[in-house]
Design an enzyme around this catalytic site. Structure first.
Site, PDB file in Angstrom:
ATOM      1  N   GLY A  36      -4.967  -4.758  -2.823  1.00 57.81           N
ATOM      2  CA  GLY A  36      -3.762  -5.005  -3.604  1.00 57.81           C
ATOM      3  C   GLY A  36      -3.514  -6.474  -3.883  1.00 57.81           C
ATOM      4  CG  ASP A  49       0.106  -4.450   5.505  1.00 55.91           C
ATOM      5  OD1 ASP A  49       0.077  -3.636   4.561  1.00 55.91           O
ATOM      6  OD2 ASP A  49      -0.054  -5.663   5.364  1.00 55.91           O
ATOM      7  N   GLY A  50      -0.908  -1.406   5.727  1.00 56.60           N
ATOM      8  CA  GLY A  50      -2.066  -0.548   5.582  1.00 56.60           C
ATOM      9  C   GLY A  50      -3.351  -1.335   5.720  1.00 56.60           C
ATOM     10  CB  ALA A  51      -6.337  -1.405   6.888  1.00 59.66           C
ATOM     11  CG  ASP A  52      -8.242  -2.145   1.387  1.00 60.36           C
ATOM     12  OD1 ASP A  52      -7.376  -1.366   0.942  1.00 60.36           O
ATOM     13  OD2 ASP A  52      -8.232  -3.363   1.163  1.00 60.36           O
ATOM     14  CD  GLU A  60      -1.713  -7.145   2.634  1.00 60.41           C
ATOM     15  OE1 GLU A  60      -1.303  -6.247   1.882  1.00 60.41           O
ATOM     16  OE2 GLU A  60      -2.924  -7.377   2.820  1.00 60.41           O
ATOM     17  N   GLY A  69       0.815  -1.201   0.000  1.00 61.08           N
ATOM     18  CA  GLY A  69       0.000   0.000   0.000  1.00 61.08           C
ATOM     19  C   GLY A  69       0.852   1.255   0.000  1.00 61.08           C
ATOM     20  CB  SER A  70       0.014   4.737  -0.976  1.00 56.64           C
ATOM     21  OG  SER A  70      -1.045   4.996  -0.068  1.00 56.64           O
ATOM     22  CB  THR A  71       0.638   4.489   4.374  1.00 57.75           C
ATOM     23  OG1 THR A  71      -0.527   5.217   3.983  1.00 57.75           O
ATOM     24  CG2 THR A  71       1.248   5.174   5.595  1.00 57.75           C
TER      25      THR A  71
END
Length: 232
Positions: free
Chosen positions: A115, A99-102, A121, A45-47
């Site tokens: 993604g 990690d990121g999240a939606d 993950e 993810g972007s972050t």
């Protein structure tokens, strides 16, 4: 810092990064947590992409030694480009991960997998004693499923079996995720397909019930895990 010229092209995000200034601030905060000798789970993810860059800058500047366990090919290439050695869960265990999240609900339950990397993950979050989830305000929801369906990774041979099982669970929409830039469906790094699935209600048993369907490899529903969310 000198990036690995061979992989320099992988330091470009594929699209515009929303809320970039806030995400860069959070990325620097994550980089500041790195200690010499750490093994870190590096998410997608972007972050997370920005955090990998910030970590690479810091270890280059301060000569720190750390190793990353990436959750995807994209994260692995970004780590290599930033001079961060990579390993795997077969060879090491993380001290912590990010990690990121939606979507994130008030109980810190998650939907992840836009993604397509939810299998790795989830493995990494389960293996990590301190998993951090990096999100901005747009990812906070009152109820999971408000904005995104649950991604379900399915073995190709089990596609119709899994679809029937998801329907029996009460799914209101099941869509085979199409690829972009190629004909046909998305194929994951594990050689599987992704069904994006909507349910009228998502509860504590939903993750377990999805995983019990033959053919399902993993879901993007992360329920009841001891994560810490960092919000910008």
């Amino acid at each position: 810092m000198r990036w690995s010229s061979q992989f320099a092209g992988y330091l470009k995000w594929s699209g515009e990064i929303a809320n970039r200034a806030a995400k860069e601030k959070l990325a620097r905060e994550i980089a500041g947590m790195v200690k010499d000798g750490d093994v870190i789970g590096a998410g997608s993810g972007s972050t997370s992409f920005l955090a990998i860059q910030a970590i690479g800058e810091r270890i280059g500047r301060e000569r720190l030694h750390c190793t990353a366990i990436p959750t995807s090919a994209e994260a692995e290439l970004a780590c290599i480009a930033c001079g961060i050695p990579v390993t795997s869960l077969v060879a090491a265990r993380p001290n912590w991960s990010f990690d990121g999240a939606d979507e994130v609900d008030p109980g810190r339950n998650l939907i992840k997998g836009r993604g397509g990397a939810m299998f790795k993950e989830k493995l990494l979050i389960y293996a990590s004693p301190k998993p951090y989830i990096l999100v901005d305000q747009s990812k906070l929801v009152q109820k999971l499923g408000e904005r995104f369906p649950i991604p379900v990774e399915v073995h190709q041979l089990g596609l119709t079996v899994a679809e029937a099982g998801l329907s029996r669970l009460g799914a209101t929409e099941i869509v085979l995720r199409p690829a972009q830039g190629k004909d046909g469906p998305v194929v994951t790094e594990n050689g599987n397909l992704i069904l994006d699935v909507r349910f009228p209600e998502i509860g504590a048993a939903t993750e377990r019930d999805i995983k019990a369907i033959p053919g399902v490899v993993e879901s993007g529903l992360f329920w009841g895990l001891p994560i810490e969310t960092l919000v910008v």
